[in-house]
Every structure is written in structure tokens, then in C-alpha cells.
Design a protein around this motif. Structure first.
Motif, PDB file in Angstrom:
ATOM      1  N   GLU A  99       0.889  -1.277   0.006  1.00 28.90           N
ATOM      2  CA  GLU A  99      -0.017  -0.122   0.214  1.00 28.90           C
ATOM      3  C   GLU A  99       0.901   1.308  -0.118  1.00 28.90           C
ATOM      4  O   GLU A  99       0.500   2.088  -0.699  1.00 28.90           O
ATOM      5  N   ASP A 134      -5.134 -10.023  -0.429  1.00 27.72           N
ATOM      6  CA  ASP A 134      -5.828  -9.267   0.869  1.00 27.72           C
ATOM      7  C   ASP A 134      -5.762  -7.886   0.573  1.00 27.72           C
ATOM      8  O   ASP A 134      -6.672  -7.022   1.008  1.00 27.72           O
ATOM      9  N   TRP A 135      -4.664  -7.259  -0.320  1.00 28.85           N
ATOM     10  CA  TRP A 135      -4.485  -5.914  -0.700  1.00 28.85           C
ATOM     11  C   TRP A 135      -5.571  -5.493  -1.379  1.00 28.85           C
ATOM     12  O   TRP A 135      -6.153  -4.416  -1.258  1.00 28.85           O
ATOM     13  N   GLN A 138      -8.949  -5.045   0.185  1.00 24.52           N
ATOM     14  CA  GLN A 138      -8.877  -3.896   1.139  1.00 24.52           C
ATOM     15  C   GLN A 138      -9.574  -2.707   0.229  1.00 24.52           C
ATOM     16  O   GLN A 138     -10.249  -1.774   0.758  1.00 24.52           O
TER      17      GLN A 138
END
Length: 231
Positions: A99, A134-135, A138
Motif C-alpha cells: 500500500e 488481501d491488498w 482492502q
């Protein structure tokens, strides 16, 4: 502004070819475009830094083009799993580090943005259980799935779609890419995909002797992606 994450059924399914071709088509529509390869392993020294061939292709189809480091912020020379390559260079990948590395380019406001993953959907970022998916979750980006047409692709496609849904994300569309010209019963396999995939087919790229964004683009369409109205 429309952002999609591009994943594949496996390594070498054709994510970059499809992503580059979709960006090429969007450029022909008059849209500003941005192709991003967050993580790339398998880079070569060029212009004073590490460069990845896939990321260069995305940069080429982006308009306006940005500095290479924005298109591909995390890059490693070894053609191995990225998290292993990162550890060799004293770096630790995580959802947080991805991120942070992507914040400058995500601040760009292209009308059509594609973020291309590495490998398949479950790309490990580290040995603590974090994955690139997972990123993506998000950010809740819709996903485009590239299906490399080869033996086993029906299973791989179904597993990937199940994983995408389990993450709470939507499948925006899928593309068939003929990676094995000698695969038997190609038409029958495509018919099964058409009957079972829970999203529109964005196109079918045949085996191309000269695989390029411009040559692949005529076999794809963007209509089903419901891009923002720029008129």
C-alpha cells in the motif's frame, strides 16, 4: 475513474497481453489509461535500473506515461516468487508495504486503470499468511480473470472465481487466452466456461504468432466493464 485488478488462472496465463490490449482499446476510445504492475520479479538492468518486460508493456500502453518506478514500484531481478526475491534483497513484503509503495501511483486519476497481479490469485507476500489478494480486497476492486486455455484450465478458473468471491469481490469479466495451440477440444472447453463463469466474457484471444497489445485488442471489448462516462 474505473479501476480493475487483473489476475490469471496461473503464471503465464497471459495477464500482460490482455491488460495491454485492454489499455490499447481504451486509448482508442480517447480515455486516459494507467497500467500498474505492483510487484515484478524477473527484471533486467535497463536505463540505470531494474526493468520488467511486463511492466514495460503496461507503461507503453499508459497515457500519459509516468516514470517507470510508478508503474512498477516493487521489482526484483530474480525470476522467482516475489516474496522470496524480496527477502534476498533485505526487503519484507506485506499488505502495508504494498500500500505504501503504491500510494503515489494510486493518486493518479486515469479514467481507466488496470492493476496486474503476479502469478495467480493467491500470491504470497510473506510467510505470515498475507497475500496480494488481501491488498486487493482492502480496496474492493472488481477483478478481471485471464484464463490461459490449457489442460486443467476449467478447474483453475473455477477455483479462482471461488476465491475471488470468498474475498467479497466481484468478477467483472473474464478473457480466454489460447496459450496452448495444440490443446484438444478447445471449443468444448470454452463452451463449458461460457456456461459456468458468473460474469461476461470480454473476449477470446486466439493463438497469436506475434502476440502484442495491438494484435490482441481486436478480440476484446470493454463494453461489459461499464466504464465511466467521459462524454
Amino acid at each position: 475513474m474505473s479501476i480493475f485488478f487483473v489476475t490469471g488462472t496461473d503464471t503465464d496465463s497471459g495477464k500482460t497481453l490482455v491488460s495491454s490490449a485492454l489499455l490499447w482499446r481504451a486509448r482508442q476510445m480517447g480515455l486516459t489509461t494507467l497500467g500498474i504492475k505492483p510487484i515484478a520479479s524477473g527484471c533486467e538492468q535497463q536505463d540505470g535500473g531494474w526493468r520488467n518486460r511486463d511492466a514495460l508493456s503496461l507503461q507503453q500502453q499508459s497515457w500519459p506515461q509516468l516514470d517507470y518506478a510508478l508503474h512498477n514500484p516493487l521489482r526484483f531481478p530474480e525470476a522467482i516468487a516475489p516474496h522470496i526475491a524480496a527477502e534476498l534483497h533485505g526487503q519484507h513484503l506485506s499488505v502495508t508495504s504494498v500500500e505504501q509503495a503504491l500510494q503515489p501511483v494510486l493518486a493518479q486519476k486515469a479514467q481507466f486503470t488496470l492493476i496486474e497481479g503476479a502469478g495467480g490469485w493467491y500470491l504470497p507476500l510473506n510467510n505470515q499468511g498475507q497475500m496480494l489478494s488481501d491488498w486487493v480486497a482492502q480496496h474492493a476492486w472488481p477483478v478481471v480473470l485471464v484464463i490461459g486455455l490449457r489442460l486443467g484450465c476449467l478447474n483453475h478458473a473455477s477455483l479462482t472465481v471461488s476465491a475471488i468471491r470468498q474475498a467479497g469481490l466481484s468478477l467483472a469479466g473474464w478473457v480466454v487466452n489460447h496459450v496452448d495451440p495444440d490443446m484438444p477440444y478447445q471449443r468444448e472447453n470454452i463452451a463449458t466456461l461460457q456456461a459456468t463463469m458468473p460474469a461476461p466474457c470480454l473476449g477470446r484471444i486466439p493463438w497469436l504468432e506475434q502476440a502484442s497489445a495491438e494484435n490482441a485488442a481486436p478480440f476484446l471489448n470493454l463494453q461489459s466493464l461499464h466504464l465511466v462516462d467521459v462524454g
